[in-house]
Scaffold this active site. Structure first.
Site, PDB file in Angstrom:
ATOM      1  N   SER A   1      35.854  38.046  41.238  1.00  0.00           N
ATOM      2  CA  SER A   1      35.544  37.352  42.491  1.00  0.00           C
ATOM      3  C   SER A   1      35.039  35.936  42.201  1.00  0.00           C
ATOM      4  O   SER A   1      34.546  35.648  41.103  1.00  0.00           O
ATOM      5  CB  SER A   1      34.487  38.147  43.258  1.00  0.00           C
ATOM      6  OG  SER A   1      33.327  38.264  42.453  1.00  0.00           O
ATOM      7  N   CYS A  15      45.008  39.947  44.319  1.00  0.00           N
ATOM      8  CA  CYS A  15      44.576  38.559  44.523  1.00  0.00           C
ATOM      9  C   CYS A  15      45.721  37.717  45.065  1.00  0.00           C
ATOM     10  O   CYS A  15      45.499  36.597  45.495  1.00  0.00           O
ATOM     11  CB  CYS A  15      44.026  37.976  43.235  1.00  0.00           C
ATOM     12  SG  CYS A  15      45.301  37.792  42.008  1.00  0.00           S
TER      13      CYS A  15
END
Ligand code: NAD
Length: 496
Positions: free
Chosen positions: A233, A288
């Site tokens: 992240s 992602c």
């Protein structure tokens, strides 16, 4: 259901060619996201255990770097074959720890294998260049040398593939390597290291240390770790980037994402719908490169909204090991709660849920972390959710009157991992490719994942660093450039 390594309850580390039980005082449960069953425990290892791995890797480095590149890649050829032979059992482990379907797990493994194949080209890819007679009798060359001990820290969503963005290139270039898997999914890399053990790699060349923040921080701080590859992240990517900088490391830190797709009215709507549905809801949106905002232009608004709602509602959700299942659960109960509360926040900000996956229970798997495909229509462009990564099976629909207006959504986004366009217009495609502020661009592609021989790009807060994972970037990242200027011939140059 049991994991393929059924006797494995406490996951060990692999240091200096040996499996070592951790002395950690804290362990976290690894849970099958589809069933809620605890299938293993990950140790939250200490800085001392990291130090043992760094010392083993540092001790192995001098001999490994002197091993000719041609010999360094031989274990990778063996690894490729072992991975091919074990796609089924590795795939099952991946599904059991991560939740993705078996088909998705095997596709992930294909990408891992592809990176091993590309790294086998290191004797060509690592070459430098030279020029004779930069002045009479003087030659100049650039050579590439390995860095030393390098480490990779990886996320839960592609535990096998992301590790292989780094491992094969790092060792083929002559470095020694430490992997820190996600503590939520340690089993597939445990199995992959059992296979690595069979390749004949000298001890200490590859090491595996399990854990969380303490391991990450110890790797960032360790003076003998020369480089860190991170994927996860954005807040943690930024933390690793800044913390590692303090000890002068080179870093490549890939962060989070919020990916837009623009749908023009001239797009092949059937193709666009199928591909965007796969992108948004495949791997339960935990990719992602998943598309999470679709911007429709003109009359695409209605046609796309109707067709995507139909496609998403027909996705079969369940345990990824069961036949015919197209989407699995999200990784943890906390993740399910977080995704559901973000859907509620979007509704609170004015979006209309035309498909609502909150409070899902799948028969037989009531303890699983399921969120079914969700579509939020008309999410206001200035809403907080418009720029928040959800990392779940949620697609927001927004509308714009022109491609220029749509591009504003992309420009305002803090992230720049991927942007896609669906169109049949060449000039629209060229404009998009030219202007879109993202590192991976898809034209009529939903998941613009680069093949292993191209770098996996990423811009803005989706990436901190310069050189990305995979391909030529990986070779540059894992080597230092040295310039040599040489004079040997006295006759051809000035007399002494
Ligand atoms: P995460 O950031 O929670 O964890 C990633 C790694 O960092 C793990 O190994 C974890 O143990 C470690 N970590 C977690 N918190 C930490 C802390 N406070 N300090 C130090 N280390 C810490 O990410 P995740 O939930 O495992 O993965 C999902 C995220 O990864 C998403 O944001 C996704 O977009 C991103 N991702 C990005 C890419 C890319 O190529 N850009 C690829 C895959 C995933």
């Amino acid at each position: 259901m049991t994991v393929a390594t059924a006797t494995l309850t406490k996951v060990p580390n692999f240091i200096n060619g040996q499996w070592i039980d951790s002395g950690a005082s804290e362990w976290i449960d690894v849970t099958n996201p589809a069933t809620g069953e605890v299938i293993a425990q990950t140790p939250l290892c200490s800085a001392a255990e990291v130090n043992a791995a760094v010392e083993a890797a540092a001790a192995a480095f001098p001999e490994w770097r002197r091993t000719p590149p041609q010999d360094r890649i031989q274990p990778l050829f063996k690894l490729k074959q072992l991975l091919e032979d074990h796609v089924d059992d590795l795939g099952r482990i991946l599904t059991q720890e991560n939740g993705k379907t078996l088909t998705e797990a095997k596709a992930e493994l294909r990408r891992a294998i592809e990176n091993v194949e590309v790294a086998c080209g290191i004797p060509m890819m690592m070459q430098g260049y030279n020029l004779e007679d930069v002045t009479p009798g003087v030659d100049e060359m650039q050579i590439r040398q390995p860095l030393g001990v390098v480490a990779a820290i990886v996320p839960f969503n592609f535990p096998a593939m992301v590790s292989y963005w780094f491992l094969p290139y790092a060792i083929a270039c002559g470095n020694t390597f430490i992997l820190k898997p996600s503590e939520r999914v340690p089993l597939s890399m445990h199995r992959a290291f059992e296979l690595l053990e069979k390749t004949g790699l000298p001890k200490g060349v590859v090491n595996l240390v399990n854990g969380g923040k303490e391991v990450v921080d110890a790797l960032c701080d360790h003076p003998q770790v020369r480089a860190i590859s991170f994927v996860g992240s954005t807040p943690v990517a930024r933390h690793v980037y800044t913390r590692s900088a303090a000890s002068g490391k080179r870093m490549q830190c890939q962060g989070g994402a919020k990916n837009h797709v623009i749908v023009l009215p001239d797009a092949d709507m059937e193709l666009a719908t199928q591909i965007i549905s796969d992108s948004a809801f495949g791997c339960a949106g935990q990719r992602c490169l998943a598309v999470s905002v679709a911007v429709t232009i003109g009359e695409a608004q209605e046609t796309f909204r109707d067709s995507i709602a139909h496609a998403a509602s027909s996705i079969r959700v369940g345990n990824g090991l069961d036949a015919g299942i197209q989407m699995g659960p999200v990784i943890t109960r906390e993740s399910k709660q977080r995704i559901e509360s973000l859907i509620s926040a979007g509704v609170g900000e004015g979006a209309k849920p035309i498909l609502d996956g909150r409070n899902t229970k799948i028969p037989k798997y009531e303890s699983g972390n399921f969120v079914t495909p969700t579509i939020l229509d008309g999410l206001p462009s200035n809403s907080q959710l418009a720029n928040t990564e959800i990392f779940g099976p949620v697609l927001s629909l927004v509308h714009a009157n022109s491609i220029d207006e749509a591009m504003e959504f992309l420009r305002r986004s803090p992230y720049g991992n991927q942007a896609s366009l669906f169109t049949t217009s060449g000039s629209a495609a060229r404009k998009f490719r030219y202007e879109a502020p993202a590192g991976n661009i898809g034209i009529n592609i939903g998941v613009a994942a680069p093949m292993a021989y191209f770098p996996f790009s990423g811009w803005k807060e989706s990436f901190f660093g310069i050189l990305h994972g995979q391909g030529r970037d990986a070779v540059e990242f894992f080597t230092e450039s040295k310039i040599v200027v040489e004079r040997w011939s006295r006759q051809e140059t000035r007399k002494f």
